[in-house]
Each structure stands twice: as structure tokens, then as C-alpha cells.
Design a protein around this motif. Structure first.
Motif, PDB file in Angstrom:
ATOM      1  N   SER A 215       1.014  -1.260   0.210  1.00 49.46           N
ATOM      2  CA  SER A 215       0.070  -0.378  -0.164  1.00 49.46           C
ATOM      3  C   SER A 215       0.485   0.973   0.236  1.00 49.46           C
ATOM      4  CB  SER A 215      -0.889  -0.442   0.694  1.00 49.46           C
ATOM      5  OG  SER A 215      -1.881  -0.607   1.163  1.00 49.46           O
ATOM      6  N   VAL A 216       2.390   1.064   1.173  1.00 49.59           N
ATOM      7  CA  VAL A 216       2.641   2.180   0.680  1.00 49.59           C
ATOM      8  C   VAL A 216       3.147   2.309  -0.078  1.00 49.59           C
ATOM      9  CG1 VAL A 216       4.593   3.513   1.752  1.00 49.59           C
ATOM     10  CG2 VAL A 216       3.322   1.902   3.253  1.00 49.59           C
ATOM     11  N   SER A 217       4.023   1.653  -1.484  1.00 49.80           N
ATOM     12  CA  SER A 217       4.730   1.448  -2.547  1.00 49.80           C
ATOM     13  C   SER A 217       3.116   2.286  -3.765  1.00 49.80           C
ATOM     14  CB  SER A 217       5.086   0.683  -3.295  1.00 49.80           C
ATOM     15  OG  SER A 217       6.005   0.223  -2.220  1.00 49.80           O
ATOM     16  N   MET A 218       2.182   1.556  -4.007  1.00 51.12           N
ATOM     17  CA  MET A 218       1.215   1.989  -4.119  1.00 51.12           C
ATOM     18  C   MET A 218       1.122   3.769  -4.157  1.00 51.12           C
ATOM     19  SD  MET A 218      -1.427   1.334  -6.948  1.00 51.12           S
ATOM     20  CE  MET A 218      -1.648  -0.216  -7.035  1.00 51.12           C
ATOM     21  N   VAL A 219       0.978   3.731  -3.015  1.00 47.42           N
ATOM     22  CA  VAL A 219       0.359   5.107  -2.677  1.00 47.42           C
ATOM     23  C   VAL A 219       1.630   6.280  -3.641  1.00 47.42           C
ATOM     24  CG1 VAL A 219       0.200   7.497  -1.176  1.00 47.42           C
ATOM     25  CG2 VAL A 219      -0.507   5.329  -0.826  1.00 47.42           C
ATOM     26  N   ASP A 220       2.782   6.299  -3.919  1.00 49.14           N
ATOM     27  CA  ASP A 220       3.816   7.190  -3.848  1.00 49.14           C
ATOM     28  C   ASP A 220       4.059   7.075  -5.313  1.00 49.14           C
ATOM     29  OD1 ASP A 220       4.863   7.243  -1.971  1.00 49.14           O
ATOM     30  OD2 ASP A 220       6.528   5.499  -1.789  1.00 49.14           O
ATOM     31  N   LEU A 221       2.814   5.392  -6.072  1.00 44.62           N
ATOM     32  CA  LEU A 221       2.910   5.294  -7.700  1.00 44.62           C
ATOM     33  C   LEU A 221       1.680   6.509  -7.771  1.00 44.62           C
ATOM     34  CD1 LEU A 221       3.237   3.470 -10.142  1.00 44.62           C
ATOM     35  CD2 LEU A 221       1.782   2.207  -9.045  1.00 44.62           C
ATOM     36  N   ILE A 222       0.828   6.247  -6.949  1.00 49.59           N
ATOM     37  CA  ILE A 222      -0.348   6.845  -7.671  1.00 49.59           C
ATOM     38  C   ILE A 222       0.180   8.691  -7.782  1.00 49.59           C
ATOM     39  CG2 ILE A 222      -3.247   8.036  -6.929  1.00 49.59           C
ATOM     40  CD1 ILE A 222      -3.249   4.501  -5.935  1.00 49.59           C
ATOM     41  N   VAL A 223       0.076   8.582  -6.256  1.00 46.14           N
ATOM     42  CA  VAL A 223       1.164  10.317  -6.730  1.00 46.14           C
ATOM     43  C   VAL A 223       1.969  10.508  -8.334  1.00 46.14           C
ATOM     44  CG1 VAL A 223       2.858  12.210  -5.430  1.00 46.14           C
ATOM     45  CG2 VAL A 223       1.430  10.763  -3.865  1.00 46.14           C
ATOM     46  N   PHE A 224       3.076   9.815  -7.929  1.00 41.05           N
ATOM     47  CA  PHE A 224       3.332  10.078  -9.457  1.00 41.05           C
ATOM     48  C   PHE A 224       3.050  10.194 -10.674  1.00 41.05           C
ATOM     49  CE2 PHE A 224       5.898   7.869 -12.716  1.00 41.05           C
ATOM     50  CZ  PHE A 224       6.989   8.966 -12.796  1.00 41.05           C
ATOM     51  N   VAL A 225       2.218   8.664 -10.922  1.00 38.47           N
ATOM     52  CA  VAL A 225       0.763   8.903 -11.641  1.00 38.47           C
ATOM     53  C   VAL A 225      -0.087  10.262 -11.865  1.00 38.47           C
ATOM     54  CG1 VAL A 225      -0.904   8.157 -12.981  1.00 38.47           C
ATOM     55  CG2 VAL A 225       0.798   6.816 -12.280  1.00 38.47           C
ATOM     56  N   GLU A 226      -0.619  10.718 -11.041  1.00 38.44           N
ATOM     57  CA  GLU A 226      -1.871  11.826 -10.963  1.00 38.44           C
ATOM     58  C   GLU A 226      -0.395  13.255 -11.641  1.00 38.44           C
ATOM     59  OE1 GLU A 226      -2.821  13.225  -7.481  1.00 38.44           O
ATOM     60  OE2 GLU A 226      -4.811  13.383  -7.983  1.00 38.44           O
ATOM     61  N   ALA A 227       0.793  13.323 -11.179  1.00 34.53           N
ATOM     62  CA  ALA A 227       1.883  13.727 -11.212  1.00 34.53           C
ATOM     63  C   ALA A 227       2.191  14.321 -12.833  1.00 34.53           C
ATOM     64  CB  ALA A 227       2.992  14.651 -11.089  1.00 34.53           C
TER      65      ALA A 227
END
Lengths: 79, 427
Positions: A37-49
Motif C-alpha cells: 500500500s505504501v508503494s502504491m501511494v507513491d505510484l499513484i502520486v507519481f502517475v497523478e503528476a
């Protein structure tokens, strides 16, 4: 930078510490436990940007996020 | 359908008949079997410590007395629960980064076996309290390692963390703690990762623990009496998960342990494997009954008498970003002629957060059917917001074979809020 398979693979490898040698577009990332989940949050933030999309909580489902292919499809549909 | 599966369903039906729904069911035989497997895999290399936080049910703690060697508690409340369940406090260790003066004083007064220190401040406070009580308190130091292997899920290593003393600073901390006259430094503790299903990664992590223990002990020339290894072994919650190969972990770990124990500095060290969900998680089932069926815009929804107020984790709100379905089983009789269909299962709460399963397959589902949510023995009701929306708490039932029969005992301890009463559905 445009969001594509290579960009996502590099993010997984360098920022999330995933061994991407066996990861392709269809590899399940979250449901398989490759990323947590922690990595998924990072991935989502990256994709959003990088994908220049604004996400809402309803967008965070396995259908949209479980593989590189799903993520690219989802982002393409939102751009 | 295997015989085991048939017997399993039959025993759950008996629970439903005698105790109703919603409820948690704990299969004690399965817990005993799991501990026996761990002991068989590692031989006498490890003593086994049970992490109470994952399921603090009093009857379970009482029955674990003859099964595991040590309890690890994370609050004075859990320590008192352990003692109420008949445990000698000498066999209890106390972990946690926020222990207050009251909790530390309680530990000293109770005679807790070991307080696991997570900071120098805490050590100084405990030293003062022990001195005032005229006692010496046994302590271990929790170390936060810099590295965990790939393959771990949620972990705390290498990142800022409230847990333990950072590996980079531990030498200095040990020196300080050694200087406290009323603390007896007995060893070290590491718990850096959890819910790992990769045998190689688990074994590699134990190797890292050993390296850290060696380095710290050699630097300060400490010969530890006890070293606690946080097991990190996971259980297969979801259908894409593969159970971890315990034998493979042991095959990799045992020779490393044996070599480690050859070192005179460590030959007297007692090694402890601390585990929670791996011992009890798969031995628990949460039972909930479908109160009503609804079709909404093409989706068939089963609305249940339980929900996230009893089982937060199954609803995907405990340590996961995206909900994934727990394994589920229909407990009520199936008509094999009914074709498989896809259902959404929701709980009783008036919030969209209360979804227990999406696209779950059953051979038909109707009001009155009882669903068993598997892998519910750990982080179940005690990790759920039971008072939210003022429904009554679930019952807890423990099953254990005695004199050839499967004996059922109501081991519920949770009491309803005033007014919340009972809302048991009819069979």
C-alpha cells in the motif's frame, strides 16, 4: 515526460525497489503483493503528476491500478 | 469437496445453530497444529512468543499457556489480560514506543519478564521507577534495522520510524542503557517486517537480524541472554496468495542459527521467534448472515448482519490502500444445480465504506445464507470500530477437540453499549 510503460517500469525499479525483470504490462502489481500500500501511494502520486490527471478516491480500484496496462488505459481515458 | 472442508462447514453450521450470527470462530486445534509445525521446522532453536495484539481473547490466551512459551504485550492492558488468563508475568515481554510512566510502573510492580525499550528516554524513566521500587528490571533493546529484503509488504526499515532505536544510533544507546544501575540489559529485539509470503525473503531477513545482533553485541561486548526475532511470516489472505513454505524458511535459517550459536558470545543466548497472525490468523472465521438481497443497476448485493464494525480488515480499511476480497465460503447448504453468480457483499453500516466483498462468486445467494470470511483469527474484532453505529459486538466462539468431540465454548468478552442490545437474525 509522458507516461508510458518504460517510465512506469523505471519508477517501479528505482523508486519502489521492485525487481522489474519479470514485470510486463499485464503483471498484477498490488494483488500479487509485488508492491504494498505504501508503494502504491507513491505510484499513484507519481502517475497523478506525470499523467497530469486529478484523481478522486473512487478512482483507486484494482481495475485501474493493478498493472501497468491498467494504469495506462485508465490515464488515457482520463486525459 | 474434501472431507476436511465438509467437517469444517458442519462445525461452523453447529456454531450458527447454537450461537447465531454474527460471530468469530476460533479453531484451537488448528492453532496447536500450527505451533507444532513451527517447532518441528526449527527444532529447539527458537522459543515461541505470541504477539497478543493480533488476538487478545482471554480464553485463547489461557489455552495458549500450554502451547507457546512467551507472550508479547503492547500495553499494560494486554499485560493484565495475560495475567488474568493465568500467565506468569515472568513469561511476558512488553513492547511499544509510547509506554507511559504508569505503564512502566505497572510492569515493574507486576514483575514483567522483560520490558523492550524503544528509546533512551524510556530507559531513563524505567530506571528511575525501578530504583524507587527497589528493583532491577530486565530489559531488551529494540533495534530498527536499516535494511529489509525485497518481498516484504509493510515494513518499517530504513525509513523514519517510531519503533525501536535506529541501528545507526544503537551503540550509543546501549552504552547509555548499560550505565543505568536498575536496568539489566538482557538482549535485543528486532521486528522489521510483517505479512511476508516469500520464504527466501523471510530467511534473508533473519540473516540480517543476526548480522545486526552480532555487530551490536561485539561492539559493546555484550553476551545476550535473549534475542527476539520478529517472524514476519505471512498468511494467504487472498486467492492470489500462495502460502509460505515454512520448511524452506527453516532449511535456510537453521544452518545460519547453528553457526551463530557456535560463537561463544552467543552460545548462551536464547532465541525467540515472535509471531502473531501466523499462529492464529488462519484458525479464525467470521460468520455473518445475509439479511436481505438487493439488485441495484445490474449488481446483486447481499446485505449482511455483520460488517466493518466487527471486521475492519476484511472491508479493506486496515493497512491496505485497496480492498481485496478475503477468502469466503457459503456455510449454509448449497444447491449444486444453482449456477455460479457474482455478488457484492456489504455489511450493516450506513456507509459505503462497509463493503466486505466485490465480485464474490457463490452458487446462488439468498437472505438467510451464512457466509464465512476466512483468515479472520488475527486483527479481527479487537482491531475494529465495534461501537460505530451502535450495533452489538460479535460473539466469539472457540472450538477445540476434547475426548474425541469438537467442543464449542462461548468466549465472548465484549459487551454491548447500553441500548445496542441484540439484533440476531432468524434462521
Amino acid at each position: 515526460m509522458t507516461l508510458n510503460k518504460q517510465v512506469l517500469l523505471e519508477f517501479l525499479e528505482h523508486h519502489l525497489g521492485v525487481d522489474t525483470t519479470t514485470v510486463d504490462e499485464d503483471t498484477a502489481l498490488f494483488s500479487s503483493g509485488i508492491i504494498d500500500s505504501v508503494s502504491m501511494v507513491d505510484l499513484i502520486v507519481f502517475v497523478e503528476a506525470e499523467g497530469k490527471v486529478k484523481l478522486s478516491p473512487d478512482d483507486i480500484t484494482l481495475d485501474h491500478w493493478d498493472s501497468i496496462g491498467n494504469i495506462l488505459n485508465f490515464v488515457a481515458g482520463r486525459q | 469437496v474434501s472431507t476436511d472442508n465438509r467437517l469444517f462447514k458442519e462445525s461452523l453450521r453447529a456454531v450458527v445453530r447454537d450461537f447465531g450470527t454474527p460471530c468469530y470462530v476460533y479453531f484451537m486445534d488448528q492453532v496447536r497444529d500450527r505451533v507444532a509445525r513451527v517447532r518441528a521446522a526449527f527444532g529447539s532453536r527458537f522459543r515461541i512468543s505470541y504477539a497478543v495484539k493480533c488476538n487478545p481473547n482471554g480464553t485463547l490466551l489461557r489455552r495458549l499457556q500450554s502451547v507457546v512459551d512467551i507472550l508479547d504485550v503492547s500495553s499494560a492492558g494486554e499485560a493484565r489480560r495475560a495475567v488474568l488468563a493465568g500467565w506468569d508475568p515472568i513469561n511476558v515481554s512488553f513492547t511499544g514506543p509510547a509506554k507511559t510512566a504508569v505503564e512502566l510502573q505497572t510492569s515493574v510492580d507486576m514483575g514483567i519478564g522483560e520490558v523492550i525499550l524503544e528509546s533512551i528516554d524510556e530507559a531513563a524513566l524505567l530506571n528511575r521507577l525501578a530504583e524507587q521500587s527497589g528493583k532491577r528490571q530486565r530489559v531488551l533493546v529494540r533495534i530498527g534495522p536499516q535494511r529489509v529484503p525485497r518481498g516484504f509488504g509493510l515494513h518499517m526499515s530504513g525509513k523514519p520510524s517510531q519503533f525501536g532505536i535506529d541501528e545507526e544510533e544503537v551503540d550509543h544507546a546501549v552504552q547509555a542503557i548499560e550505565s543505568f544501575a536498575h536496568l539489566d540489559l538482557c538482549g535485543f529485539h528486532i521486528y522489521s517486517g510483517t505479512q511476508c509470503l516469500n520464504a527466501e525473503a523471510v530467511a534473508e531477513n533473519y540473516g540480517i537480524f543476526i548480522d545486526v545482533f552480532k555487530r551490536v553485541c561485539r561492539t559493546r561486548n555484550v553476551s545476550p541472554h535473549r534475542l527476539i526475532f520478529g517472524s514476519g511470516i505471512g498468511i494467504p489472505y487472498f486467492d492470489t496468495d500462495t502460502p509460505v513454505d515454512l520448511t524452506a524458511i527453516a532449511e535456510r535459517t537453521n544452518p545460519v542459527i547453528d553457526a551463530f550459536k557456535q560463537d561463544p558470545l552467543f552460545s548462551g543466548a536464547e532465541l525467540v521467534l515472535e509471531m502473531g497472525r501466523y499462529l492464529v490468523g488462519e484458525a479464525g472465521v467470521y460468520l455473518t448472515r445475509v439479511v436481505r438481497m438487493k439488485r441495484s443497476r445490474g449488481v446483486v448485493i447481499g446485505i449482511c448482519d455483520g460488517g466493518m464494525h466487527h471486521h475492519l480488515a476484511a472491508a479493506g480499511h486496515l493497512g491496505t490502500l485497496i480492498q481485496r476480497n478475503y477468502g469466503m465460503l457459503k456455510i449454509t447448504e448449497d444447491d449444486p444445480a444453482t449456477p455460479e453468480e457474482v455478488y457484492t457483499l456489504v455489511g450493516s453500516l450506513c456507509t459505503t465504506l462497509d463493503t466486505l466483498g466485490r465480485q464474490v462468486k457463490f452458487n446462488g445467494l439468498e437472505a438467510g445464507d451464512v457466509i464465512g470470511i476466512l483468515c479472520s483469527g488475527a486483527y479481527g474484532v479487537s482491531a475494529s470500530p465495534i461501537h460505530f453505529i451502535s450495533h452489538p459486538p460479535p460473539k466469539e466462539i472457540i472450538l477445540e477437540t476434547g475426548c474425541g468431540d469438537l467442543l464449542m465454548e462461548d468466549c465472548s468478552e465484549l459487551t454491548a453499549w447500553s441500548g445496542s442490545g441484540s439484533r440476531e437474525s432468524e434462521t
